[in-house]
Design a protein around this motif. Sequence first.
Motif, PDB file in Angstrom:
ATOM      1  N   LYS A 116       0.899   1.087 120.485  1.00 32.42           N
ATOM      2  CA  LYS A 116      -0.073   1.447 121.601  1.00 32.42           C
ATOM      3  C   LYS A 116       0.335   2.662 122.000  1.00 32.42           C
ATOM      4  O   LYS A 116      -0.645   2.900 123.287  1.00 32.42           O
ATOM      5  CB  LYS A 116       2.148   0.862 122.426  1.00 32.42           C
ATOM      6  N   THR A 117       1.227   3.659 121.847  1.00 30.12           N
ATOM      7  CA  THR A 117       0.154   5.253 121.770  1.00 30.12           C
ATOM      8  C   THR A 117      -0.533   5.822 121.058  1.00 30.12           C
ATOM      9  O   THR A 117      -0.608   7.114 121.400  1.00 30.12           O
ATOM     10  CB  THR A 117       2.099   6.240 122.294  1.00 30.12           C
ATOM     11  N   LYS A 118      -0.991   5.454 119.995  1.00 33.18           N
ATOM     12  CA  LYS A 118      -1.751   6.118 119.003  1.00 33.18           C
ATOM     13  C   LYS A 118      -3.362   5.927 119.037  1.00 33.18           C
ATOM     14  O   LYS A 118      -3.543   4.735 118.639  1.00 33.18           O
ATOM     15  CB  LYS A 118      -0.810   5.973 117.381  1.00 33.18           C
ATOM     16  N   THR A 119      -4.183   6.718 120.261  1.00 32.43           N
ATOM     17  CA  THR A 119      -5.382   5.935 119.899  1.00 32.43           C
ATOM     18  C   THR A 119      -6.074   7.849 119.250  1.00 32.43           C
ATOM     19  O   THR A 119      -7.530   7.849 119.881  1.00 32.43           O
ATOM     20  CB  THR A 119      -5.547   5.818 121.241  1.00 32.43           C
ATOM     21  N   TRP A 120      -5.581   8.595 118.531  1.00 29.97           N
ATOM     22  CA  TRP A 120      -6.431   9.941 118.434  1.00 29.97           C
ATOM     23  C   TRP A 120      -5.992   9.856 116.609  1.00 29.97           C
ATOM     24  O   TRP A 120      -4.870   9.201 116.168  1.00 29.97           O
ATOM     25  CB  TRP A 120      -5.708  11.032 118.931  1.00 29.97           C
ATOM     26  N   LYS A 121      -6.483  10.138 115.831  1.00 28.43           N
ATOM     27  CA  LYS A 121      -6.406  10.603 114.474  1.00 28.43           C
ATOM     28  C   LYS A 121      -7.020  12.028 114.013  1.00 28.43           C
ATOM     29  O   LYS A 121      -8.155  12.758 114.584  1.00 28.43           O
ATOM     30  CB  LYS A 121      -7.587   9.827 113.858  1.00 28.43           C
ATOM     31  N   LEU A 122      -6.781  12.502 112.554  1.00 29.27           N
ATOM     32  CA  LEU A 122      -6.856  13.692 112.461  1.00 29.27           C
ATOM     33  C   LEU A 122      -8.029  14.178 112.075  1.00 29.27           C
ATOM     34  O   LEU A 122      -8.053  12.490 110.984  1.00 29.27           O
ATOM     35  CB  LEU A 122      -5.296  13.687 111.420  1.00 29.27           C
ATOM     36  N   VAL A 123      -8.643  15.183 111.819  1.00 33.41           N
ATOM     37  CA  VAL A 123      -9.579  15.231 111.043  1.00 33.41           C
ATOM     38  C   VAL A 123      -9.498  15.548 110.497  1.00 33.41           C
ATOM     39  O   VAL A 123      -8.367  16.987 110.676  1.00 33.41           O
ATOM     40  CB  VAL A 123     -10.966  15.985 111.864  1.00 33.41           C
ATOM     41  N   GLU A 124      -9.178  15.899 108.646  1.00 31.88           N
ATOM     42  CA  GLU A 124      -9.274  16.501 107.706  1.00 31.88           C
ATOM     43  C   GLU A 124      -9.521  17.847 107.721  1.00 31.88           C
ATOM     44  O   GLU A 124      -9.506  18.756 107.506  1.00 31.88           O
ATOM     45  CB  GLU A 124      -9.919  15.550 106.646  1.00 31.88           C
ATOM     46  N   ASP A 125     -11.554  17.832 107.488  1.00 33.63           N
ATOM     47  CA  ASP A 125     -12.329  18.755 107.305  1.00 33.63           C
ATOM     48  C   ASP A 125     -12.724  19.833 108.476  1.00 33.63           C
ATOM     49  O   ASP A 125     -12.872  18.975 109.358  1.00 33.63           O
ATOM     50  CB  ASP A 125     -13.789  18.262 106.591  1.00 33.63           C
ATOM     51  N   LYS A 126     -11.959  20.583 109.118  1.00 30.34           N
ATOM     52  CA  LYS A 126     -12.385  21.646 110.431  1.00 30.34           C
ATOM     53  C   LYS A 126     -13.181  21.764 110.065  1.00 30.34           C
ATOM     54  O   LYS A 126     -13.454  21.661 111.510  1.00 30.34           O
ATOM     55  CB  LYS A 126     -10.690  22.845 109.943  1.00 30.34           C
ATOM     56  N   ALA A 127     -14.053  22.260 109.259  1.00 34.34           N
ATOM     57  CA  ALA A 127     -15.476  22.889 110.255  1.00 34.34           C
ATOM     58  C   ALA A 127     -16.589  21.427 110.318  1.00 34.34           C
ATOM     59  O   ALA A 127     -17.260  21.484 111.429  1.00 34.34           O
ATOM     60  CB  ALA A 127     -16.155  22.933 108.029  1.00 34.34           C
ATOM     61  N   ALA A 128     -16.192  20.070 109.845  1.00 33.68           N
ATOM     62  CA  ALA A 128     -17.019  19.157 110.422  1.00 33.68           C
ATOM     63  C   ALA A 128     -16.519  19.332 112.128  1.00 33.68           C
ATOM     64  O   ALA A 128     -16.938  18.714 113.182  1.00 33.68           O
ATOM     65  CB  ALA A 128     -16.343  17.769 110.113  1.00 33.68           C
ATOM     66  N   ALA A 129     -14.916  19.394 112.237  1.00 30.72           N
ATOM     67  CA  ALA A 129     -14.484  18.709 113.799  1.00 30.72           C
ATOM     68  C   ALA A 129     -15.093  20.182 114.743  1.00 30.72           C
ATOM     69  O   ALA A 129     -15.833  20.484 115.475  1.00 30.72           O
ATOM     70  CB  ALA A 129     -12.622  19.336 113.756  1.00 30.72           C
ATOM     71  N   VAL A 130     -15.124  20.989 113.935  1.00 31.27           N
ATOM     72  CA  VAL A 130     -16.427  22.591 114.660  1.00 31.27           C
ATOM     73  C   VAL A 130     -17.380  22.122 115.104  1.00 31.27           C
ATOM     74  O   VAL A 130     -18.149  21.948 115.814  1.00 31.27           O
ATOM     75  CB  VAL A 130     -16.129  23.454 114.145  1.00 31.27           C
ATOM     76  N   VAL A 131     -17.870  21.118 113.863  1.00 36.15           N
ATOM     77  CA  VAL A 131     -19.578  21.128 114.708  1.00 36.15           C
ATOM     78  C   VAL A 131     -19.477  19.711 115.630  1.00 36.15           C
ATOM     79  O   VAL A 131     -20.406  19.659 116.437  1.00 36.15           O
ATOM     80  CB  VAL A 131     -19.954  20.563 112.707  1.00 36.15           C
ATOM     81  N   GLU A 132     -18.278  18.857 115.310  1.00 36.47           N
ATOM     82  CA  GLU A 132     -18.979  18.082 116.618  1.00 36.47           C
ATOM     83  C   GLU A 132     -18.236  18.234 117.450  1.00 36.47           C
ATOM     84  O   GLU A 132     -19.147  17.964 118.395  1.00 36.47           O
ATOM     85  CB  GLU A 132     -17.720  16.419 115.532  1.00 36.47           C
ATOM     86  N   ALA A 133     -17.484  19.461 117.537  1.00 40.01           N
ATOM     87  CA  ALA A 133     -17.383  19.905 119.298  1.00 40.01           C
ATOM     88  C   ALA A 133     -18.322  20.716 119.595  1.00 40.01           C
ATOM     89  O   ALA A 133     -18.441  20.261 120.877  1.00 40.01           O
ATOM     90  CB  ALA A 133     -16.021  20.715 118.994  1.00 40.01           C
ATOM     91  N   GLY A 134     -19.125  21.035 118.707  1.00 41.70           N
ATOM     92  CA  GLY A 134     -20.387  21.426 119.192  1.00 41.70           C
ATOM     93  C   GLY A 134     -21.686  20.692 119.346  1.00 41.70           C
ATOM     94  O   GLY A 134     -22.322  20.876 120.736  1.00 41.70           O
ATOM     95  N   GLU A 135     -21.545  19.011 119.300  1.00 39.28           N
ATOM     96  CA  GLU A 135     -22.239  18.630 119.589  1.00 39.28           C
ATOM     97  C   GLU A 135     -22.267  17.871 120.530  1.00 39.28           C
ATOM     98  O   GLU A 135     -22.722  17.439 121.675  1.00 39.28           O
ATOM     99  CB  GLU A 135     -22.811  17.482 118.294  1.00 39.28           C
ATOM    100  N   ALA A 136     -20.969  17.837 121.007  1.00 39.84           N
ATOM    101  CA  ALA A 136     -20.149  16.579 122.409  1.00 39.84           C
ATOM    102  C   ALA A 136     -20.518  17.886 123.086  1.00 39.84           C
ATOM    103  O   ALA A 136     -20.323  17.724 124.744  1.00 39.84           O
ATOM    104  CB  ALA A 136     -18.508  17.144 121.866  1.00 39.84           C
TER     105      ALA A 136
END
Length: 88
Positions: A67-87
């Motif tokens: 009901k309240t959980k619609t996010w997930k933890l990103v394991e690889d921080k480098a991948a998260a930075v790349v994804e955030a840069g693309e967005a």
Amino acid sequence: MPKRVLQGTVVSDKGEKTIVVKVERRFTHPVMKKTVRRSKNYHAHDEANAAKVGQTVFIEECRPFSKTKTWKLVEDKAAAVVEAGEAA
């Protein structure tokens, strides 16, 4: 449409496979013209129970786990930075 990626601090890891992440945003108040800080807590899925309180983590939008959980933890921080840069 790209998935949103947010950065925040873990404030609770008490739940099984669940963490609570506080995400803080800053903006200029339209009338006062001062920088205002607002924070919001997000429940995120942590499959391995890896995140601990106080850690800075990246969370990504995903399908609803509950009901309240619609996010997930990103394991690889480098991948998260790349994804955030693309967005951006």
